[in-house]
Design a protein around this motif. Structure first.
Motif, short mmCIF file in Angstrom:
data_model
loop_
_atom_site.label_atom_id
_atom_site.label_comp_id
_atom_site.label_asym_id
_atom_site.label_seq_id
_atom_site.Cartn_x
_atom_site.Cartn_y
_atom_site.Cartn_z
N LEU A 82 0.86 -1.18 0.00
CA LEU A 82 0.00 0.00 0.00
C LEU A 82 0.90 1.23 0.00
O LEU A 82 2.06 1.16 0.41
N LEU A 127 -6.52 7.45 -1.04
CA LEU A 127 -7.51 6.51 -0.51
C LEU A 127 -8.55 6.07 -1.54
O LEU A 127 -8.88 4.88 -1.61
N ILE A 139 -7.72 3.00 -3.94
CA ILE A 139 -7.35 1.69 -3.40
C ILE A 139 -8.54 0.74 -3.48
O ILE A 139 -9.65 1.06 -3.07
N ASN A 140 -8.30 -0.46 -4.02
CA ASN A 140 -9.31 -1.51 -4.08
C ASN A 140 -9.21 -2.32 -2.79
O ASN A 140 -8.47 -3.30 -2.70
N TRP A 141 -9.95 -1.92 -1.77
CA TRP A 141 -9.78 -2.49 -0.43
C TRP A 141 -10.03 -4.00 -0.37
O TRP A 141 -9.29 -4.70 0.35
N VAL A 159 -6.84 -5.93 -1.11
CA VAL A 159 -5.64 -5.70 -0.30
C VAL A 159 -5.25 -6.99 0.42
O VAL A 159 -6.10 -7.67 1.01
N ILE A 216 -3.43 3.66 8.60
CA ILE A 216 -4.09 2.48 9.15
C ILE A 216 -3.47 2.11 10.50
O ILE A 216 -4.17 1.80 11.46
#
Length: 286
Positions: free
Chosen positions: A22, A194, A197-199, A202, A30
């Motif tokens: 990330l 933010l 980002i493809n959460w 992850v 985070i």
């Protein structure tokens, strides 16, 4: 302080696993957010929920700035320089802290303590360069090193500022609000990244690693650092960071990634001798 150094040393292999999964600012956000959320129930249960007074809140915001600046500079610097260079530059933090401690806290630097800081710097550098003069001579400074050095200037100010701004509140309250303020700064830094980002995609190891860093190398270490600074003084506490490369070396040895050669043991011996000098001088002065 020894526990703090051990925990800090353990953060390096964990950080290495998740560092490239990330954006750095997002990973730090985070980490800090997890730490604040995990610590909140304990703080509120013991002390109730109450916003700090304006002067205290300003102090917590000020204290969070060196931490955020250091971590941002570290990750930004590693885009241009090596871990070897940053490790060498970081050995200057205790000496810089001693200068800040004199300016901010009027903490004097005796000849014995100065000798200890110099010996500790040399010993830590010896370990960083694995006792090989060729590595030291081959060191080439670049833009990334300048960025990291600026980060070290911020980090060195943290201990003296804690000593100056501490107002007698419970240490866990101070730790919580400093981490919370840091979370806000990191949120602002990571905000542009933010949405992209493809959460769901992850890697779960990122969250597991961030949770470890949040608990052990953020919550606990910040608490120990602040507690130790108030009790021992900024310079004495900063000297413990000389032990970080020693514990990293021992950890790598236990993991089978490093061997304990006589050359490396010389550097470790210098660090231990430096620690004894600084601690003995501090006890005599007190």
């Amino acid at each position: 302080m020894l526990l703090m150094v051990i925990l800090v040393a353990s953060s390096f292999p964990v950080g290495a696993v998740i560092a490239d999964k990330l954006p750095p600012a997002v990973t730090m956000f985070i980490r800090f957010l997890m730490a604040a959320l995990l610590f909140a129930p304990l703080v509120f249960k013991r002390h109730g929920f109450a916003l700090p007074k304006p002067a205290q809140l300003l102090g917590y915001i000020v204290l969070s700035l060196p931490l955020v600046a250091f971590f941002w500079c570290m990750f930004e610097a590693l885009r241009y320089t090596s871990a070897l260079n940053t490790g060498a530059i970081y050995t200057l933090v205790p000496a810089i802290t001693a200068i800040y401690a004199f300016v901010i806290n009027r903490e004097t630097l005796s000849p014995i303590r100065a000798s200890g800081l110099l010996l500790g710097t040399l010993g830590a550098l010896w370990i960083v360069f694995r006792g090989e003069a060729e590595r030291l001579l081959a060191l080439q400074l670049n833009h990334g090193d300048l960025v990291f050095f600026i980060g070290c200037l911020f980090m060195a100010a943290y201990g003296p500022l804690v000593k100056r701004l501490y107002a007698g509140e419970p240490m866990e309250v101070m730790t919580f609000w400093v981490i919370s303020a840091g979370s806000v700064w990191l949120f602002l830094l990571s905000l542009p990244q933010l949405p992209a980002i493809n959460w769901p995609q992850v890697d779960p190891s990122v969250f597991v690693g961030a949770l470890y860093l949040a608990v052990f190398t953020t919550l606990i270490t910040f608490f120990l650092l602040q507690f130790g600074t108030v009790k021992l003084g900024a310079t004495r506490v900063a000297a413990y960071s000389f032990l970080t490369p020693v514990f990293v070396l021992l950890l790598e040895y236990l993991l089978g990634k490093e061997s304990l050669t006589p050359l490396l043991m010389v550097g470790a011996g210098c660090v231990v001798a430096a620690m004894l000098l600084v601690q003995r001088d501090s006890q005599t002065a007190s």
